[in-house]
Design a protein around this motif. Structure first.
Motif, PDB file in Angstrom:
ATOM      1  N   GLY A 161       0.797  -1.218   0.000  1.00  0.00           N
ATOM      2  CA  GLY A 161       0.000   0.000   0.000  1.00  0.00           C
ATOM      3  C   GLY A 161       0.828   1.266   0.000  1.00  0.00           C
ATOM      4  N   PRO A 162       0.302   2.301  -0.632  1.00  0.00           N
ATOM      5  CA  PRO A 162       1.022   3.571  -0.664  1.00  0.00           C
ATOM      6  C   PRO A 162       1.041   4.272   0.697  1.00  0.00           C
ATOM      7  N   ASP A 163       0.038   4.032   1.550  1.00  0.00           N
ATOM      8  CA  ASP A 163       0.017   4.675   2.874  1.00  0.00           C
ATOM      9  C   ASP A 163       0.581   3.715   3.914  1.00  0.00           C
ATOM     10  N   ARG A 164       1.835   3.376   3.734  1.00  0.00           N
ATOM     11  CA  ARG A 164       2.462   2.349   4.556  1.00  0.00           C
ATOM     12  C   ARG A 164       3.028   2.922   5.840  1.00  0.00           C
ATOM     13  N   MET A 165       3.139   2.047   6.835  1.00  0.00           N
ATOM     14  CA  MET A 165       3.784   2.429   8.091  1.00  0.00           C
ATOM     15  C   MET A 165       5.186   1.815   8.133  1.00  0.00           C
ATOM     16  N   PHE A 166       5.284   0.527   7.830  1.00  0.00           N
ATOM     17  CA  PHE A 166       6.583  -0.139   7.821  1.00  0.00           C
ATOM     18  C   PHE A 166       6.845  -0.667   6.411  1.00  0.00           C
ATOM     19  N   GLY A 167       6.382  -1.860   6.124  1.00  0.00           N
ATOM     20  CA  GLY A 167       6.626  -2.449   4.815  1.00  0.00           C
ATOM     21  C   GLY A 167       5.488  -2.275   3.828  1.00  0.00           C
ATOM     22  N   GLY A 168       4.355  -1.767   4.271  1.00  0.00           N
ATOM     23  CA  GLY A 168       3.216  -1.579   3.386  1.00  0.00           C
ATOM     24  C   GLY A 168       2.366  -2.818   3.191  1.00  0.00           C
ATOM     25  N   ILE A 169       2.667  -3.882   3.922  1.00  0.00           N
ATOM     26  CA  ILE A 169       1.938  -5.138   3.761  1.00  0.00           C
ATOM     27  C   ILE A 169       0.483  -4.979   4.198  1.00  0.00           C
ATOM     28  N   CYS A 170       0.253  -4.486   5.389  1.00  0.00           N
ATOM     29  CA  CYS A 170      -1.115  -4.344   5.907  1.00  0.00           C
ATOM     30  C   CYS A 170      -1.920  -3.359   5.058  1.00  0.00           C
ATOM     31  N   ALA A 171      -1.295  -2.262   4.665  1.00  0.00           N
ATOM     32  CA  ALA A 171      -2.002  -1.287   3.827  1.00  0.00           C
ATOM     33  C   ALA A 171      -2.354  -1.887   2.472  1.00  0.00           C
ATOM     34  N   GLY A 172      -1.481  -2.694   1.915  1.00  0.00           N
ATOM     35  CA  GLY A 172      -1.759  -3.345   0.635  1.00  0.00           C
ATOM     36  C   GLY A 172      -2.910  -4.327   0.726  1.00  0.00           C
ATOM     37  N   ILE A 173      -2.925  -5.129   1.797  1.00  0.00           N
ATOM     38  CA  ILE A 173      -4.027  -6.082   1.997  1.00  0.00           C
ATOM     39  C   ILE A 173      -5.331  -5.329   2.223  1.00  0.00           C
ATOM     40  N   ALA A 174      -5.282  -4.287   3.047  1.00  0.00           N
ATOM     41  CA  ALA A 174      -6.492  -3.499   3.304  1.00  0.00           C
ATOM     42  C   ALA A 174      -6.999  -2.841   2.024  1.00  0.00           C
TER      43      ALA A 174
END
Length: 83
Positions: free
Chosen positions: A16-29
């Motif tokens: 995900g573009p609005d990432r905190m660390f690796g962007g994994i959770c934002a990408g899944i969301a």
């Protein structure tokens, strides 16, 4: 090996573009139209499981493509330019 990375790039899940660390959770969301905070909380709860949560996150971090299609593992395996 390129075929493997091409399959990963065809995935509909991207970091995900609005990432905190690796962007994994934002990408899944982003992919499933979920709240990123809820996915992050679920991930933190998974980290409480002995080793499974962190190991899974690291594997996904290595394999999940960025928005531009680049993959961490592919960059690690690519031969370096000797210049």
């Amino acid at each position: 090996m390129n075929g493997f990375f091409d399959v990963l790039r065809k995935s509909t899940v991207r970091r995900g573009p609005d990432r905190m660390f690796g962007g994994i959770c934002a990408g899944i969301a982003n992919r499933f139209n979920w709240n990123p905070a809820a996915v992050r909380i679920g991930t933190l709860l998974a980290f409480l499981l002995p080793g499974i949560g962190i190991l899974t996150y690291l594997i996904v971090w290595i394999l999940l493509p960025w928005q531009d299609g680049s993959i961490v593992l592919e960059r690690w395996l690519r031969p370096r330019d000797p210049r």
